[in-house]
Write an enzyme that holds these catalytic residues in place. Structure first.
Site, PDB file in Angstrom:
ATOM      1  N   THR A  28      48.964  23.998   5.056  1.00  0.00           N
ATOM      2  CA  THR A  28      50.322  23.893   5.593  1.00  0.00           C
ATOM      3  C   THR A  28      50.937  25.281   5.761  1.00  0.00           C
ATOM      4  OG1 THR A  28      50.595  21.815   4.404  1.00  0.00           O
ATOM      5  CG2 THR A  28      52.610  22.892   5.127  1.00  0.00           C
ATOM      6  N   SER A  30      53.003  28.420   8.528  1.00  0.00           N
ATOM      7  CA  SER A  30      52.972  29.042   9.854  1.00  0.00           C
ATOM      8  C   SER A  30      51.597  29.631  10.169  1.00  0.00           C
ATOM      9  CB  SER A  30      54.053  30.122   9.948  1.00  0.00           C
ATOM     10  OG  SER A  30      53.886  31.080   8.931  1.00  0.00           O
ATOM     11  N   GLY A  82      47.002  28.714   3.847  1.00  0.00           N
ATOM     12  CA  GLY A  82      47.661  30.001   3.677  1.00  0.00           C
ATOM     13  C   GLY A  82      48.091  30.220   2.239  1.00  0.00           C
ATOM     14  N   ASP A  84      51.478  32.376  -0.243  1.00  0.00           N
ATOM     15  CA  ASP A  84      52.671  33.218  -0.280  1.00  0.00           C
ATOM     16  C   ASP A  84      52.368  34.569  -0.919  1.00  0.00           C
ATOM     17  OD1 ASP A  84      54.537  31.228   0.805  1.00  0.00           O
ATOM     18  OD2 ASP A  84      53.935  30.116  -0.974  1.00  0.00           O
ATOM     19  N   LYS A  94      51.363  29.564  -4.094  1.00  0.00           N
ATOM     20  CA  LYS A  94      51.542  28.714  -2.922  1.00  0.00           C
ATOM     21  C   LYS A  94      52.753  27.804  -3.154  1.00  0.00           C
ATOM     22  CE  LYS A  94      48.198  26.740  -0.915  1.00  0.00           C
ATOM     23  NZ  LYS A  94      48.906  27.100   0.316  1.00  0.00           N
ATOM     24  N   GLY A  96      55.543  27.838  -0.851  1.00  0.00           N
ATOM     25  CA  GLY A  96      56.742  28.269  -0.114  1.00  0.00           C
ATOM     26  C   GLY A  96      57.213  27.189   0.851  1.00  0.00           C
ATOM     27  N   GLY A  97      56.245  26.450   1.400  1.00  0.00           N
ATOM     28  CA  GLY A  97      56.590  25.358   2.317  1.00  0.00           C
ATOM     29  C   GLY A  97      56.772  24.030   1.596  1.00  0.00           C
ATOM     30  N   GLU A 103      48.425  20.361  -1.563  1.00  0.00           N
ATOM     31  CA  GLU A 103      47.515  21.495  -1.335  1.00  0.00           C
ATOM     32  C   GLU A 103      46.584  21.686  -2.527  1.00  0.00           C
ATOM     33  OE1 GLU A 103      50.399  24.132   1.593  1.00  0.00           O
ATOM     34  OE2 GLU A 103      50.461  24.507  -0.547  1.00  0.00           O
TER      35      GLU A 103
HETATM   36  C1  5RP Z   1      53.026  25.767   1.854  1.00  0.00           C
HETATM   37  C2  5RP Z   1      52.213  26.947   1.464  1.00  0.00           C
HETATM   38  C3  5RP Z   1      51.882  27.916   2.537  1.00  0.00           C
HETATM   39  O1  5RP Z   1      50.510  28.093   2.565  1.00  0.00           O
HETATM   40  C4  5RP Z   1      52.540  29.221   2.226  1.00  0.00           C
HETATM   41  O2  5RP Z   1      53.935  28.999   2.080  1.00  0.00           O
HETATM   42  C5  5RP Z   1      52.302  30.261   3.333  1.00  0.00           C
HETATM   43  O3  5RP Z   1      53.000  29.904   4.469  1.00  0.00           O
HETATM   44  P1  5RP Z   1      53.011  30.797   5.768  1.00  0.00           P
HETATM   45  O4  5RP Z   1      51.633  30.735   6.357  1.00  0.00           O
HETATM   46  O5  5RP Z   1      54.063  30.169   6.626  1.00  0.00           O
HETATM   47  O6  5RP Z   1      53.388  32.202   5.363  1.00  0.00           O
HETATM   48  O7  5RP Z   1      51.827  27.124   0.352  1.00  0.00           O
HETATM   49  O8  5RP Z   1      53.337  24.974   0.748  1.00  0.00           O
END
Ligand code: 5RP
Length: 217
Positions: A28, A30, A82, A84, A94, A96-97, A103
């Protein structure tokens, strides 16, 4: 080079590892969105695709990619997601989203976990990025008080509900020098669903994009 260009480069490098017949886990965020879009364009003949969030499911379904529930699949061959923050030891923060619980489940069910990111995510010590902790709603204040004992300042991500119906505390000012130990300790607090430290199941490979190209760690 702009951050988005680096994210796309890392995503394309991960796509090179996707083979026909695989069961693929998709994370999950960007960076992963670039991966999803490139995956759809290449359209490899996969056995199954498992998603770590409703957001990624929606994006994949928008591309016509069929998403299978993890409960209906065997182990995942490759998981691409991805982060953070990431260290040279491939420990991650991880969440941030807000998708950290699914995950972590998908990462745990995967034979191989490739983490894609731009080089701004690489750190010496985890913790500058506030640590996301998913909590059962009734436990929010209790868990927040416990976080002070670890030197953290928890901030409630007000108004945000996870795909699992829970809430998130973002814990600031932790200096995570021993990620596996802190992951274990925080997991013991009643009401904590998932801690955003990925140390017991780290990434197997980091694909970090910088101005020069994509570095494998
Ligand atoms: C979501 C996550 C994402 O992998 C993490 O926030 C990175 O996000 P981005 O690719 O937008 O920087 O852990 O829960």
């Amino acid at each position: 080079m702009k951050s988005d260009e680096k994210k796309e480069r890392a995503a394309l490098a991960a796509l090179e590892q996707v083979r026909g017949g695989m069961t693929l886990g998709v994370g999950t965020g960007s960076t992963v969105n670039f991966f999803i879009d490139a995956l759809a364009a290449r359209a490899p003949d996969l056995k199954a695709v498992v998603s770590s969030s409703e957001a990624s499911t929606t994006r994949m379904q928008g591309h016509g990619i069929r998403v299978t529930e993890l409960a209906r699949t065997a182990d995942i061959d490759l998981y691409v997601d991805g982060a953070d923050e990431a260290t040279q030891h491939r420990y991650l923060i991880k969440g941030g989203g807000g998708a950290l619980t699914r995950e972590k489940i998908v990462a745990g069910a995967s034979r191989r976990f490739v983490c894609i990111a731009d080089d701004t995510k690489l750190v010496g010590v985890l913790g500058k990025f506030p640590l996301p902790v998913e909590v059962i709603p009734m436990a929010r204040s209790y868990v927040a008080r416990q976080m002070f004992r670890f030197g953290g300042q928890p901030i409630w991500r007000e108004g945000f509900i996870t795909d699992n119906g829970n809430e998130i505390l973002d814990v600031h000012n932790l200096r995570i020098t021993d990620p596996p130990a802190l992951e274990t300790e925080l997991n013991q607090i009643p009401g904590v669903v998932t801690v955003g430290i990925f140390a017991h199941r780290p990434a197997d490979e980091l694909l970090m994009a910088d101005d020069e190209g994509v570095r494998s760690i």
